[in-house]
Design an enzyme around this catalytic site. Structure first.
Site: not given
Length: 536
Positions: A205, A274
């Site tokens: 993330d 990401e």
């Protein structure tokens, strides 16, 4: 490709099904999904034909950002189950040849993490330098102009230390100081905990947010006409700056290499980063180049409102021109943006023929695929009232931006069930009637449904190496039609997709091997055709 190489590179061309566990299946009758719920539905996932699941955070957390604020990286939040449940999930998934990829949130922790609780006490404790602390300016203002994605200043005053701490997201999500070697080592130790437990990879993330500019330089202003949202509201002041200094720092590349060195100890384990930067496509290339950093990059570039063939072509071609070594992963939906069935629809009205075409388009681009739960059903964005909102992002920016709850509502398993078969009690977010109308049990019984189409296309895709591994070359992009070739080992497939509602004429020169709404050179609205090139 040898069998061993294929096993190690399972992620190339893979379809990864994203599960948002809060909204997948509740087995404890508390209105929130859990790990046992995922286990219960593994046969559904297997039948869908995906290669892996990516599970959004299930770690111990105060849930201020629904699990992306972690207070214990090595344990399961009781809301979702236990470590024993997770071990069972891995075993059951592996029995079905399904890989398990989990989220890792490395750039920041919860403010309830023991590291931060210690760090904030004073400037001399063992964790004093584990977070990004800075003195106030002479007038008491924050040290620079950095902004939080969730709105407002990215600095929060801490009276215990008489300093500000950095939070790129919520105030309850303080940023770790990756300039500190002890922090990097501790983070990698947490990652290895899950590798040793048997996971097959990580979705990392906000991975480009790990490092900040050590000099704390101000971000420059961005001209109004260039302010565009990539996963955040366009009326958010975050869009008013070029984010040159609060993320995507050059030191992060060495940390990517350290992650890869760790991953190499576990053959077949994969990283999917990401990435949201000022030039996400360039950063995707940078973070995957050389074979010594991330395996795959993932960005928000196809999670926008722009649905034109020219935009999709330009985005993919731009990445292809830069990413000569790395591997992309494409998505049309995820847990942070409006569902694609609504976002790319006409006037927000879901068209399931368009949904079927989008299934095929996403699965035909070069790279791996992230398919968000419910995307296979053609779920549209759920209408959520302000009183029903849970997302702090939406609460802050209501009504111009309604947050992320509309794409996070529970998956509808049964049409004739008050709560869609998700739970026996009222769920944490509502199951809307429009979703129950296209519930899984109803679609499984309908051979013309979006779900059945998705299953069939993914099964067919596995038979064609050109779609799994081949190069991509665009041949057409006009107002309606997107066309490209996929080539691998001397075989070429030509793909045409009609992104509009009106019929278009297509020049097919080869054997049609897959089509939808195609007949005699005519491609109806939201149709597609794939054919084998004659000269191969």
């Amino acid at each position: 490709m040898s069998k061993l190489t294929a096993q190690l590179n399972w992620w190339k061309g893979a379809v990864i099904y994203q599960i948002y566990p809060r909204s997948f299946q509740d087995t404890t009758n508390n209105g929130v999904g859990d790990l046992q719920g995922i286990i219960k539905r593994l046969d559904y996932i297997k039948a869908l034909g995906v290669d892996a699941v990516w599970i959004s955070p299930f770690f111990k957390s105060p849930m201020k950002d629904f699990g992306y604020d972690i207070s214990d990286y090595r344990d399961i939040d009781p809301l979702f189950g236990s470590l024993a449940d997770f071990d069972e999930l891995i075993a059951q998934a592996h029995q079905r040849d399904i890989k398990i990829v989990i989220d890792q949130v490395l750039s920041h922790t919860s403010d309830q993490h023991p590291w931060f609780i210690e760090s904030r006490e004073n400037k001399t404790n063992d964790k004093a330098d584990w977070y990004v602390w800075a003195d106030a300016n002479e007038d008491g203002s924050p040290p620079n102009n950095w902004l939080s994605i969730f709105g407002g200043c990215a600095w929060q005053w801490e009276p215990r230390r008489c300093q500000y701490y950095l939070h790129n997201f919520l105030t309850q999500q303080p940023d770790l100081n990756f300039h500190n070697e002890d922090v990097r080592n501790a983070v990698l130790d947490n990652v290895e905990f899950w590798l040793a437990r048997g996971v097959d990879g990580f979705r990392l993330d906000a991975i480009n947010f790990c490092y900040h500019d050590a000099q704390l330089r101000d971000n420059p202003a961005k001209p109004k006409h260039l302010r565009q949202g990539r996963g955040f509201s366009e009326d958010n002041p975050y869009a008013f700056q070029y984010h040159y200094y609060n993320n995507t720092q050059p030191e992060n590349l060495a940390f990517m290499q350290a992650i890869r060195t760790l991953m190499n100890k576990y053959p077949g384990a994969v990283t999917l980063g990401e990435i949201s930067s000022e030039d996400s496509l360039a950063t995707m290339n940078e973070y995957t180049a050389g074979g010594d950093k991330l395996h795959m990059g993932y960005s928000f570039e196809l999670l926008t409102k722009d649905y034109s063939p020219s935009y999709i072509r330009n985005t993919v071609e731009t990445l292809e021109s830069q990413m000569t070594e790395g591997w992309p992963c494409w998505a049309f939906s995820n847990h942070d943006v409006e569902r694609v069935a609504s976002r790319w629809s006409k006037n927000g009205i879901v068209n399931h023929e368009q949904v079927k075409m989008l299934h095929a388009l996403l699965a035909s681009l070069r790279g791996s695929v992230c398919l968000y739960q419910g995307e296979e059903l053609g779920l549209g964005e759920a209408e959520i009232t302000f009183e029903q909102l849970q997302d702090p992002y939406g609460i802050t920016f209501w009504p111009n931006f309604k947050g992320r709850d509309g794409c996070r509502t529970p998956l509808p398993w049964q049409r004739e069930n008050e709560f869609g078969g998700f739970s026996t009690v009222e769920p944490w977010l509502p199951v809307v009637d429009a979703h129950k109308d296209v519930a899984i049990d109803a679609q499984q019984a309908d051979e013309t449904s979006a779900l059945v189409h998705c299953q069939q296309f993914l099964a067919w895709r596995k038979q064609h190496d050109a779609l799994l591994f081949g190069d991509i070359k665009f041949t057409q992009s006009d107002e309606h039609i997107l066309g490209f070739e996929r080539s691998y080992n001397g075989k070429t497939l030509v793909c045409y997709f009609n992104l509009g509602e009106q019929s278009q004429t297509i020049d097919v020169q080869g054997k049609v091997i897959k089509s939808h709404h195609y007949d005699s050179a005519t491609l109806s609205g939201f149709g597609y055709v794939i054919f084998a090139k004659e000269d191969v």
